[in-house]
Design a protein around this motif. Structure first.
Motif, PDB file in Angstrom:
ATOM      1  N   ILE A  65      -1.025   5.044  -4.808  1.00  0.00           N
ATOM      2  CA  ILE A  65      -1.165   5.418  -3.417  1.00  0.00           C
ATOM      3  C   ILE A  65       0.520   6.094  -2.903  1.00  0.00           C
ATOM      4  O   ILE A  65       0.884   5.662  -1.805  1.00  0.00           O
ATOM      5  CB  ILE A  65      -0.757   3.771  -2.831  1.00  0.00           C
ATOM      6  CG1 ILE A  65       0.062   3.230  -3.692  1.00  0.00           C
ATOM      7  CG2 ILE A  65      -2.328   3.048  -3.383  1.00  0.00           C
ATOM      8  CD1 ILE A  65       0.016   1.652  -3.391  1.00  0.00           C
ATOM      9  N   LEU A 240      -2.041   4.062   4.653  1.00  0.00           N
ATOM     10  CA  LEU A 240      -2.333   2.337   3.614  1.00  0.00           C
ATOM     11  C   LEU A 240      -3.940   1.174   3.384  1.00  0.00           C
ATOM     12  O   LEU A 240      -4.091   1.617   3.207  1.00  0.00           O
ATOM     13  CB  LEU A 240      -1.483   1.297   3.166  1.00  0.00           C
ATOM     14  CG  LEU A 240       0.182   1.849   2.343  1.00  0.00           C
ATOM     15  CD1 LEU A 240       1.888   1.162   2.578  1.00  0.00           C
ATOM     16  CD2 LEU A 240       0.014   1.108   1.069  1.00  0.00           C
ATOM     17  N   LEU A 244      -6.926   1.274   1.556  1.00  0.00           N
ATOM     18  CA  LEU A 244      -7.373  -0.039   1.775  1.00  0.00           C
ATOM     19  C   LEU A 244      -8.741  -0.410   2.300  1.00  0.00           C
ATOM     20  O   LEU A 244      -9.822  -0.747   1.230  1.00  0.00           O
ATOM     21  CB  LEU A 244      -5.959  -1.335   2.148  1.00  0.00           C
ATOM     22  CG  LEU A 244      -6.825  -2.320   2.379  1.00  0.00           C
ATOM     23  CD1 LEU A 244      -6.766  -3.251   0.872  1.00  0.00           C
ATOM     24  CD2 LEU A 244      -5.745  -3.857   2.580  1.00  0.00           C
ATOM     25  N   ILE A 259      -2.055  -2.772  -2.479  1.00  0.00           N
ATOM     26  CA  ILE A 259      -2.225  -2.392  -1.183  1.00  0.00           C
ATOM     27  C   ILE A 259      -2.177  -3.327  -0.309  1.00  0.00           C
ATOM     28  O   ILE A 259      -1.300  -3.679   0.431  1.00  0.00           O
ATOM     29  CB  ILE A 259      -3.487  -1.061  -0.518  1.00  0.00           C
ATOM     30  CG1 ILE A 259      -3.357  -0.002  -1.445  1.00  0.00           C
ATOM     31  CG2 ILE A 259      -2.491  -0.856   0.764  1.00  0.00           C
ATOM     32  CD1 ILE A 259      -4.367   0.701  -0.948  1.00  0.00           C
TER      33      ILE A 259
END
Ligand code: ATP
Ligand code: MG
Lengths: 287, 251
Positions: A65, A240, A244, A259
């Motif tokens: 990520i 993020l 997610l 996350i």
């Protein structure tokens, strides 16, 4: 017992109220603990440091990520660079310079309404206005501009409240010794208002970190590392929260919980920083 | 004695409220002039016209003239920063800034462009000494001024005012929030300061006026009823209303 010093009735109602307050405190604290606890329990076992430094790639067979973390930082900084000066400057103008109280009231009211609009509507507006009309298409800049409009009320409202809370006597003292208005604002009002202003900025950061609906159709969802630090703002980038959402849609719960864990840590950190800053910069505290 | 400030046919309106009615008054150089009168009679309003602090009140209208050394302070060319450097003000509630003691005193000089550290140090020390506060705070100049007692805070405000080397000091009930000992200290201080400065003070305390003021003006609902040497005003008032007020028959 007519003359008793003890008023039984109010003491009993006080007690009941007290119990109710303690009960609701308990509920809200335990909710927080349960949510954070659940995310930790699910997230920590799946957590691998690799996730934080990798890009998800089918070719290289990696999951990560890092791009989303970078995009989140981009969006936060860019939004604050745009909305911070406008929000703070606007609040100073409204509070200290604007003479037409009617207009100030209308603007304050509008600001409050603005704060209550569902964020997906900001997303729609941002996509059509910045994305299409200004031809910025899906990009971090489009996202940041959209979020700027969204967090502007938070920043300006907090700044205004902080400015209003500065005692009138400070203004008088400064003006009475020959300070110009702007000098007074710079040297007396703003330092006194800093904790409030920063609280607004940090609340805004929280809002930005948490946002997904307004970003999906503005900043988009691409997860790629920046090629160029500057031109990255013109390319699409998923934060993020967006990632997610995507992972949940694909039922990749492992990554989703990682996350979530990272997000929770960021939000908690922001809150602690906010607390620390407003205490540290509180000029009104003695010593 | 020389006249420092002169109000001529001064009228002030807050909206439609006529708060000062045709006031004529001369404030003498190097003397203490006290303004007395019942609450709401316009003492603070009058004091504020002398350094244009009324500029910040909405819907204020002023006619007539106030001169400082023969210059009309309401002339449109007047720079209020210079005016307020010459005519400083101390308020009823001590209002130090939430900064260090040092920065409070240095605030005014910094506005007027003094940046040199050594020079500022000198000004701060001199002003605090002049306000009879230096000995009490010398070892904590860089701590917050909000930690001082009320009386010390008020003397700090006086020091802050003195730091820009004003010619006139206006004080609006400067001791009404203070205990008797702090009050006495400030009164002694004012008696000393009048050698160098021209002082105008609003007070509700008639003993205070008779103790320290050389001249006293009595206000009543916006009018300046009587003005003269303090002794004369208190011992043989010319106006019946003054007499009633100072003998406590109304107020
Ligand atoms: N900003 C303002 N707007 C409207 N009216 C005002 C304003 N300030 C003062 N007044 C009115 O003007 C009159 C004079 O007020 P001022 O404050 O000068 O009285 P004062 O003699 O200082 O009273 P006190 O002894 O209570 O301080 C009062 O009737 C007051 O209500
Ligand atoms: Mg008053």
């Amino acid at each position: 017992m007519e003359n008793s010093l003890f008023n039984k009735k109010s003491r009993i109602s006080d007690k009941i109220l007290n119990i109710l307050i303690q009960f609701s405190t308990l509920i809200s604290v335990s909710l927080l603990v349960v949510i954070i606890g659940y995310i930790c329990i699910r997230g920590i076992p799946c957590f691998r440091f690799d996730y934080l430094i990798n890009t998800t790639s089918i070719l290289k067979n990696t999951v990560g990520i890092l791009p989303n973390i970078i995009n989140t930082i981009y969006i936060i900084l860019l939004t604050l660079i745009i909305a911070g000066p406008i929000g703070i400057g606007g609040a100073i103008y409204l509070n200290e310079y604007a003479t037409n109280k009617k207009i100030v009231e209308i603007i304050s009211f509008t600001t409050e309404v603005l704060a209550g609009i569902p964020s997906i509507i900001y997303g729609l507006f941002g996509m059509l206005f910045f994305g299409n009309l200004f031809n910025l298409s899906y990009s971090i800049l489009t996202g940041a501009l959209t979020l700027s409009i969204m967090v502007l009320p938070i920043i300006s409202r907090n700044t205004q409240v902080a400015l209003e809370a500065v005692p009138k006597s400070y203004r008088e003292a400064a003006l009475g010794i020959g300070a110009t208005k702007w000098y007074m604002i710079r040297t007396v009002l703003l330092p006194s208002a800093i904790p409030g202003v920063l609280t607004g900025v940090i609340l805004a950061m929280g809002r930005i970190v948490a946002e997904s609906a307004a970003l999906l159709f503005t900043a988009g969802s691409v997860s790629a590392l920046p090629i160029n630090i500057f031109s990255h703002i013109f390319s699409s980038g998923g934060t993020l929260t967006i990632q997610l959402y995507l992972e949940m849609a694909k039922a990749h719960y492992e990554v989703a919980f990682v996350i979530a864990l990272v997000l929770i840590i960021i939000v908690l950190a922001l809150n602690f920083i906010a607390k620390w800053i407003s205490q540290k910069f509180d000029v009104n505290k003695v010593g | 004695m020389d006249i420092k400030i002169q109000a001529k046919h001064l009228n002030l309106f807050y909206g439609t409220k006529h708060a000062l009615k045709d006031v004529d008054l001369d404030i003498k150089k190097n003397a203490i002039t006290a303004f007395i009168g019942p609450s709401g009679c316009g003492k603070s309003t009058f004091l504020k016209t002398l350094n244009r602090m009324n500029d910040y009140v909405k819907n204020v209208k002023i006619t007539g003239e106030v001169t400082l050394d023969k210059e009309n302070i309401y002339d449109s060319r007047v720079d209020t920063t210079i005016l307020r450097k010459k005519v400083g003000m101390v308020f009823q509630q001590p209002n130090p800034f939430p900064m260090s003691i040092y920065d409070n005193v240095a605030y005014g000089p910094r506005i007027h462009g003094i940046k040199n550290k050594k020079q500022l140090d000198d000004i701060v020390e001199r002003s605090l000494k002049a306000a009879a506060l230096y000995d009490e705070v010398a070892d904590r100049l860089h701590t917050s001024a909000l930690g001082l007692s009320g009386g010390q805070q008020q003397r700090l405000c006086i020091a802050r005012c003195l730091a820009v080397e004003p010619e006139v000091i206006l004080l609006d009930e400067p001791t009404s929030a203070l205990d008797p000992i702090s009050t006495l200290k400030i009164e002694e201080l004012l008696m000393e300061l009048k050698q160098k400065y021209t002082i105008a003070i609003v007070t509700h305390n008639m003993q205070q006026a008779s103790r320290i003021a050389d001249y006293t003006a009595f206000f009543l609902v916006g009018e300046m009823v009587e003005y003269g040497k303090t002794n004369d005003v208190f011992s043989m008032p010319k106006d019946k209303r003054t007499e009633d007020y100072i003998t406590g028959r109304f107020g």
